[in-house]
Design an enzyme around this catalytic site. Structure first.
Site, PDB file in Angstrom:
ATOM      1  N   ILE A 192     105.971  40.133  96.083  1.00 58.39           N
ATOM      2  CA  ILE A 192     105.205  40.153  94.729  1.00 58.39           C
ATOM      3  C   ILE A 192     105.382  40.967  94.057  1.00 58.39           C
ATOM      4  O   ILE A 192     105.655  41.150  92.915  1.00 58.39           O
ATOM      5  CB  ILE A 192     103.479  39.611  94.998  1.00 58.39           C
ATOM      6  CG1 ILE A 192     103.544  38.275  95.753  1.00 58.39           C
ATOM      7  CG2 ILE A 192     102.857  39.674  93.788  1.00 58.39           C
ATOM      8  CD1 ILE A 192     102.225  37.945  96.278  1.00 58.39           C
ATOM      9  N   HIS A 212      93.136  44.611 102.660  1.00 55.59           N
ATOM     10  CA  HIS A 212      94.361  44.182 102.073  1.00 55.59           C
ATOM     11  C   HIS A 212      94.796  42.958 102.820  1.00 55.59           C
ATOM     12  O   HIS A 212      95.935  42.534 102.389  1.00 55.59           O
ATOM     13  CB  HIS A 212      95.299  45.040 101.807  1.00 55.59           C
ATOM     14  CG  HIS A 212      94.941  46.293 100.819  1.00 55.59           C
ATOM     15  ND1 HIS A 212      94.476  47.369 101.250  1.00 55.59           N
ATOM     16  CD2 HIS A 212      94.879  46.323  99.576  1.00 55.59           C
ATOM     17  CE1 HIS A 212      94.311  48.103 100.406  1.00 55.59           C
ATOM     18  NE2 HIS A 212      94.611  47.648  99.181  1.00 55.59           N
ATOM     19  N   THR A 215     103.102  51.266  96.693  1.00 54.86           N
ATOM     20  CA  THR A 215     103.937  52.126  97.188  1.00 54.86           C
ATOM     21  C   THR A 215     105.450  51.732  96.660  1.00 54.86           C
ATOM     22  O   THR A 215     106.177  52.759  96.192  1.00 54.86           O
ATOM     23  CB  THR A 215     104.264  52.255  98.770  1.00 54.86           C
ATOM     24  OG1 THR A 215     102.981  52.353  99.283  1.00 54.86           O
ATOM     25  CG2 THR A 215     105.277  53.234  99.348  1.00 54.86           C
ATOM     26  N   SER A 216     105.984  50.809  96.806  1.00 53.74           N
ATOM     27  CA  SER A 216     107.334  50.234  96.195  1.00 53.74           C
ATOM     28  C   SER A 216     107.427  50.606  94.748  1.00 53.74           C
ATOM     29  O   SER A 216     108.395  51.104  94.257  1.00 53.74           O
ATOM     30  CB  SER A 216     107.671  48.978  96.525  1.00 53.74           C
ATOM     31  OG  SER A 216     106.781  48.068  95.753  1.00 53.74           O
ATOM     32  N   ARG A 231     100.780  50.732 105.703  1.00 57.92           N
ATOM     33  CA  ARG A 231      99.582  50.000 106.381  1.00 57.92           C
ATOM     34  C   ARG A 231     100.111  49.366 107.544  1.00 57.92           C
ATOM     35  O   ARG A 231      99.294  48.755 108.389  1.00 57.92           O
ATOM     36  CB  ARG A 231      99.404  48.659 105.304  1.00 57.92           C
ATOM     37  CG  ARG A 231      98.983  49.318 104.242  1.00 57.92           C
ATOM     38  CD  ARG A 231      98.491  48.108 103.049  1.00 57.92           C
ATOM     39  NE  ARG A 231      98.175  48.934 101.713  1.00 57.92           N
ATOM     40  CZ  ARG A 231      97.950  48.304 100.497  1.00 57.92           C
ATOM     41  NH1 ARG A 231      98.394  46.891 100.548  1.00 57.92           N
ATOM     42  NH2 ARG A 231      97.633  48.678  99.532  1.00 57.92           N
ATOM     43  N   ASP A 268     111.889  46.124 108.552  1.00 60.25           N
ATOM     44  CA  ASP A 268     110.966  46.699 107.508  1.00 60.25           C
ATOM     45  C   ASP A 268     111.329  45.897 106.340  1.00 60.25           C
ATOM     46  O   ASP A 268     112.437  46.014 105.783  1.00 60.25           O
ATOM     47  CB  ASP A 268     111.179  48.274 107.142  1.00 60.25           C
ATOM     48  CG  ASP A 268     110.425  48.734 106.194  1.00 60.25           C
ATOM     49  OD1 ASP A 268     108.822  48.666 106.333  1.00 60.25           O
ATOM     50  OD2 ASP A 268     110.853  49.050 105.289  1.00 60.25           O
ATOM     51  N   ALA A 269     110.126  45.492 105.379  1.00 60.27           N
ATOM     52  CA  ALA A 269     110.356  44.727 104.083  1.00 60.27           C
ATOM     53  C   ALA A 269     111.243  45.655 103.211  1.00 60.27           C
ATOM     54  O   ALA A 269     111.953  45.249 102.576  1.00 60.27           O
ATOM     55  CB  ALA A 269     108.881  44.133 103.665  1.00 60.27           C
ATOM     56  N   GLY A 270     110.544  46.992 103.145  1.00 56.80           N
ATOM     57  CA  GLY A 270     110.972  47.876 102.052  1.00 56.80           C
ATOM     58  C   GLY A 270     112.671  48.174 102.218  1.00 56.80           C
ATOM     59  O   GLY A 270     113.350  48.272 101.433  1.00 56.80           O
TER      60      GLY A 270
END
Length: 581
Positions: free
Chosen positions: A404, A217, A445-446, A544, A557-559
């Site tokens: 995205i 990915h 996941t999101s 990941r 963390d992006a989330g």
């Protein structure tokens, strides 16, 4: 880079439609993916594989006699949603149960697991199996944490051939487990991949260097080395795999192995053959017999320049399954009966959805639904504003697609919420429709986690009562509990849970102390912002990013960051609609 596309958001759907148009002899479309054109023989276990787009010929290209019975296809680098998987599985079901197979990524685990639960509740026995072949993604002692890369193919092939032979579901699962336990893969890359519409690759490799142990990915490798010759690349790949033999394989000499040299997108076939020339020599020197080796593009990553090597150590049974005939759009061997032409291009009855009925709601709940729809509209705008930045944060140690995926999900949720509100839905139904749309469109996941969050809050609000601060807080607490349950993350793992827990806890404390909704939410959002910033000091323990933990130090963390942005934005809606300061 990917040069030919229309709307990047429509890329995956248009690619799948074009694939079907080109391969109607093998496949027919259903919502969420494809199934065999001739269907699954009655009484045969159906093997349904799946994952994100961007990896062709995985996953749709592997549907056909001797291989998969169906494939659920998600958006670019995002797992298909539970609903997509369920629809494909029901269309593929031959009455003997369904085995859902995928690479071991958090989003796939969540969505395929949810789909299996739904199918079982509907009377279709469904089991899941995650492939874990990539030796670079976790140590041998933690093999269940490894991701699935090109080793997907031999494991899918073994299970599918077992199903084709008429074995029952439990035995097909056992075959998959045996093949997976004997499969190892390792990869290298020389440049990153660029998603449709993106202005830069997900990761870069310095000139004259290569990334070692990359993911499909676009996840960065676990290290870098000087750019090798073809022979040196072959030596690294073979040595890495011979250095970790599966249980039951004491030494390579005298062994037989299925061998796959896989191109990841930009390495051309002639280059692969140059590398394989040395791979074959090295395996022969080690006493390994290569059985029907495959050299080519089998699991790709758009335009990534890289290769991976897979070995599946065969015994008599696995060799029979590996060499069994197969006939799919992208993978063929031996001779099988010609596929049956589809009777019509229409989707089967199994894929049809029930009539869309909006449940009754009270005037009080419909008024609250207006606030819920406004909140979803603001969420979508907030995500759109920050999508590029979220992608850059995610690319530090992950695959860079968080922005995205969040944008796809939030936009779909906004549309679904607005539509439901205009049709007179209550707050609970508006949030439920938004949850389903987010999970279905975003995948990954999101998508699964945000679908869970919105569903939980919708359950608490319902369609009858006027929401109070207590009911909103109860919904958020329930959402927090559900996210931890299905995702398995805890505070300190560097995930959205690091923000969701303090947000829910602060909201509960403030509400219990008598604060009104907007005021309590304000203080909880402040706690969320502080917690999101603090994730920069954590090492990821899941997902990941875990294999590249050190790279993420200093970056939040992006989330977690996107959650903090969202709850802060929602506070403005609550202030405007309730009149609270």
């Amino acid at each position: 880079m990917t040069r030919l596309f229309n709307d990047p958001a429509a890329f995956a759907d248009e690619a799948l439609a074009g694939f079907v148009a080109a391969h109607r002899r093998w496949v027919r479309p259903v919502t969420g993916g494809v199934v065999r054109a001739g269907g699954t023989p009655a009484g045969q276990v159906a093997v349904v594989i799946g994952g994100g787009s961007g990896h062709y010929p995985a996953f749709s290209g592997l549907v056909g006699a001797g291989l998969a019975h169906g494939a659920a296809v998600g958006n670019v680098f995002a797992s298909p949603s539970a609903q997509q998987i369920r629809t494909v599985a029901k269309a593929a079901d031959g009455g003997a149960g369904v085995l859902l197979m995928f690479g071991n990524y958090a989003g796939d685990v969540l969505h395929f697991g949810q789909a299996a639960d739904r199918l079982t509740a509907e009377g279709v026995r469904a089991e899941t199996f995650a492939v874990t072949d990539d030796i670079s993604s976790a140590p041998a002692a933690e093999h269940t944490k490894r991701r699935g890369i090109a080793g997907d193919l031999p494991v899918f092939k073994a299970a599918s051939a077992a199903a084709e032979a008429g074995l029952p579901l439990d035995e097909v699962i056992a075959v998959a487990a045996h093949a997976n336990a004997r499969t190892r893969s390792f990869g290298i890359a020389f440049s990153g991949c660029t998603l449709p519409g993106a202005g830069q690759p997900l990761f870069t490799v310095p000139e004259g260097r290569m990334a070692v142990g990359l993911g499909i990915h676009g996840e960065p490798g676990i290290g870098e080395e000087a750019l090798p010759s073809a022979d040196r690349a072959a030596e690294l790949l073979v040595a890495s795999l011979l250095n970790e033999l599966p249980d039951g394989v004491d030494a390579p000499r005298g062994r037989r192995a299925a061998v796959i040299l896989n191109g990841l997108g930009s390495v051309k076939y002639e280059e692969l053959f140059v590398v394989y020339h040395r791979v074959a020599q090295l395996l022969e020197e080690a006493g390994v017999t290569a059985v029907e080796p495959e050299v080519g593009e089998l699991v790709t990553s758009f335009d990534m320049a890289g290769v991976s090597l897979t070995l599946t150590w065969l015994d008599e049974r696995l060799e029979t399954l590996w060499t069994a005939p197969a006939d799919t759009p992208a993978y063929r061997k031996g001779a099988v009966a010609a596929p049956t032409e589809p009777a019509a291009a229409a989707e089967p009855a199994e894929g049809a959805e029930t009539e869309d009925v909006i449940p009754d709601a009270t005037p009080a709940s419909r008024q609250a639904a207006e606030t819920a729809a406004a909140a979803l509209r603001v969420i979508a705008a907030t995500v759109e504003e920050h999508a590029d930045a979220l992608g850059r944060i995610d690319a530090v140690a992950g695959d860079g697609d968080h922005g995205i995926g969040m944008l796809r999900g939030a936009t779909a949720a906004d549309t679904a919420a607005r539509t439901a509100h205009e049709r007179g839905a209550g707050a609970g139904t508006v949030l439920h429709r938004a949850a389903d749309a987010w999970a279905d469109r975003a995948g990954g996941t999101s998508g699964a986690l945000w679908g869970t969050i919105l569903h939980a809050v919708g359950d608490a609000l319902g369609d009858t009562e006027r929401p109070t601060a207590a009911t909103v807080s109860a919904g958020v607490t329930r959402a927090c509990d559900e996210v931890r349950r299905i995702g398995g993350a805890q505070v300190g793992d560097k995930t959205m849970v690091d923000v969701l827990v303090p947000f829910a806890d602060t909201l509960a404390v403030e509400t219990a102390a008598g604060a009104r909704t907007a005021a309590a939410w304000d203080r909880a959002a402040t706690a969320a912002t502080t917690a999101a910033a603090a994730t920069a000091d954590l090492l990821p323990q899941m997902g990941r990013a875990r294999p590249h933990a050190e790279k993420s130090l200093g970056t939040p963390d992006a989330g977690a960051h996107s959650l903090a942005l969202i709850v802060r934005a929602v506070h403005g809606v609550l202030t405007d609609t309730t009149g609270e300061n």
